[in-house]
Design a protein around this motif. Structure first.
Motif, PDB file in Angstrom:
ATOM      1  N   ASP A 121       0.745  -1.184  -0.032  1.00 28.46           N
ATOM      2  CA  ASP A 121      -0.075   0.007   0.062  1.00 28.46           C
ATOM      3  C   ASP A 121       0.838   1.144   0.057  1.00 28.46           C
ATOM      4  O   ASP A 121       0.141   2.471   0.349  1.00 28.46           O
ATOM      5  CB  ASP A 121      -0.874   0.005   1.163  1.00 28.46           C
ATOM      6  N   THR A 122       2.075   1.178  -0.289  1.00 28.42           N
ATOM      7  CA  THR A 122       2.957   2.243  -0.296  1.00 28.42           C
ATOM      8  C   THR A 122       2.561   3.356  -0.954  1.00 28.42           C
ATOM      9  O   THR A 122       2.471   4.519  -0.603  1.00 28.42           O
ATOM     10  CB  THR A 122       4.442   1.965  -0.583  1.00 28.42           C
ATOM     11  N   ARG A 123       2.358   3.314  -2.350  1.00 29.02           N
ATOM     12  CA  ARG A 123       1.958   4.408  -3.020  1.00 29.02           C
ATOM     13  C   ARG A 123       0.632   5.159  -2.617  1.00 29.02           C
ATOM     14  O   ARG A 123       0.344   6.230  -2.645  1.00 29.02           O
ATOM     15  CB  ARG A 123       1.841   3.851  -4.487  1.00 29.02           C
ATOM     16  N   ALA A 124      -0.284   4.266  -2.516  1.00 28.61           N
ATOM     17  CA  ALA A 124      -1.605   4.830  -1.920  1.00 28.61           C
ATOM     18  C   ALA A 124      -1.628   5.590  -0.686  1.00 28.61           C
ATOM     19  O   ALA A 124      -2.190   6.668  -0.663  1.00 28.61           O
ATOM     20  CB  ALA A 124      -2.665   3.866  -1.706  1.00 28.61           C
ATOM     21  N   LEU A 126       1.307   7.055   0.831  1.00 27.95           N
ATOM     22  CA  LEU A 126       1.824   8.191   0.450  1.00 27.95           C
ATOM     23  C   LEU A 126       1.171   9.162  -0.390  1.00 27.95           C
ATOM     24  O   LEU A 126       1.236  10.398  -0.281  1.00 27.95           O
ATOM     25  CB  LEU A 126       3.360   8.177  -0.530  1.00 27.95           C
ATOM     26  N   ALA A 127       0.223   8.923  -1.262  1.00 24.90           N
ATOM     27  CA  ALA A 127      -0.458   9.698  -1.963  1.00 24.90           C
ATOM     28  C   ALA A 127      -1.515  10.619  -1.025  1.00 24.90           C
ATOM     29  O   ALA A 127      -1.894  11.631  -1.190  1.00 24.90           O
ATOM     30  CB  ALA A 127      -1.417   8.982  -3.092  1.00 24.90           C
ATOM     31  N   TYR A 131       1.564  13.298  -0.906  1.00 32.00           N
ATOM     32  CA  TYR A 131       2.948  13.153  -1.887  1.00 32.00           C
ATOM     33  C   TYR A 131       2.438  13.046  -3.294  1.00 32.00           C
ATOM     34  O   TYR A 131       1.547  12.066  -3.603  1.00 32.00           O
ATOM     35  CB  TYR A 131       3.685  12.013  -1.756  1.00 32.00           C
ATOM     36  N   GLU A 133       3.317  11.873  -7.505  1.00 30.24           N
ATOM     37  CA  GLU A 133       3.925  10.744  -8.122  1.00 30.24           C
ATOM     38  C   GLU A 133       5.573  11.059  -8.174  1.00 30.24           C
ATOM     39  O   GLU A 133       5.977   9.973  -8.042  1.00 30.24           O
ATOM     40  CB  GLU A 133       3.160  10.480  -9.596  1.00 30.24           C
ATOM     41  N   ILE A 136       6.811  10.313  -4.968  1.00 29.73           N
ATOM     42  CA  ILE A 136       6.741   8.848  -4.459  1.00 29.73           C
ATOM     43  C   ILE A 136       7.956   8.081  -5.478  1.00 29.73           C
ATOM     44  O   ILE A 136       8.566   7.184  -4.648  1.00 29.73           O
ATOM     45  CB  ILE A 136       5.188   8.364  -4.966  1.00 29.73           C
ATOM     46  N   ALA A 137       7.975   8.443  -6.568  1.00 32.06           N
ATOM     47  CA  ALA A 137       9.093   7.770  -7.253  1.00 32.06           C
ATOM     48  C   ALA A 137      10.437   7.892  -7.144  1.00 32.06           C
ATOM     49  O   ALA A 137      11.126   7.014  -7.136  1.00 32.06           O
ATOM     50  CB  ALA A 137       8.809   8.120  -9.022  1.00 32.06           C
ATOM     51  N   LEU A 140      10.992   6.131  -3.913  1.00 32.91           N
ATOM     52  CA  LEU A 140      11.209   4.560  -4.244  1.00 32.91           C
ATOM     53  C   LEU A 140      12.629   4.282  -4.731  1.00 32.91           C
ATOM     54  O   LEU A 140      13.242   3.332  -4.464  1.00 32.91           O
ATOM     55  CB  LEU A 140      10.025   4.028  -5.478  1.00 32.91           C
ATOM     56  N   GLU A 147       8.110  -1.163  -2.607  1.00 33.61           N
ATOM     57  CA  GLU A 147       7.011  -1.937  -3.211  1.00 33.61           C
ATOM     58  C   GLU A 147       7.125  -3.399  -3.263  1.00 33.61           C
ATOM     59  O   GLU A 147       8.216  -3.691  -3.348  1.00 33.61           O
ATOM     60  CB  GLU A 147       6.626  -1.332  -4.535  1.00 33.61           C
TER      61      GLU A 147
END
Length: 151
Positions: A121-124, A126-127, A131, A133, A136-137, A140, A147
């Protein structure tokens, strides 16, 4: 006896009286002594948990066992309270997880899905935290977050 010499104090050993020896011996055996836990642990290891629990019970001292994780998870009380919940994981199949410790009669716990895989669930998250995209990139790429590996 301490004698001032210039700005420093030179300490000369003084004889230890019988009373002082008794005081030092008691201090070493006090629970406040830094050495006490090691000594108590060494004594505890000389007998089984059952022995010590019986001795404490006989003396009127409230005590209970400290269980390993496996013992705690299979303990009848843990199971009776619903503290181990089995869920179906999409990749791992049936898994056991920890149940909620608070039991409410009007609003019982609902286990809607198993715990996510590490980083799932990292992207979700952070968003949701604001944060973008690009940020987040970058996190990562720098290894700040992760992820799950793509299979």
């Amino acid at each position: 006896m301490s004698q001032p010499v210039g700005r420093s104090i030179i300490s000369t050993p003084r004889p230890v009286s019988a009373n002082r020896r008794k005081f030092l011996a008691r201090a070493l055996h006090s629970p406040q002594s830094p050495a006490f836990p090691a000594r108590a642990g060494a004594v505890a290891l000389t007998q089984s948990s059952a022995h010590w629990l019986a001795a404490f019970d006989k003396a009127g001292v409230p005590a209970g066992p400290v269980h390993s994780v496996g013992e705690a998870l299979s303990h009848p009380q843990t199971l009776a309270r619903g503290m181990v919940v089995e869920q179906q994981h999409p990749e791992a199949g049936p898994i056991k997880t920890i149940g909620l410790p608070v039991k409410l009669s009007e609003t019982p716990a609902q286990y809607l899905r198993p715990s996510p895989r590490l980083g799932e669930d990292t992207r979700a998250l952070l968003a949701e935290g604001g944060y973008g995209e690009r940020e987040i990139a970058a996190m990562l790429a720098q290894g700040i977050v992760m992820e799950p590996a793509v299979a």
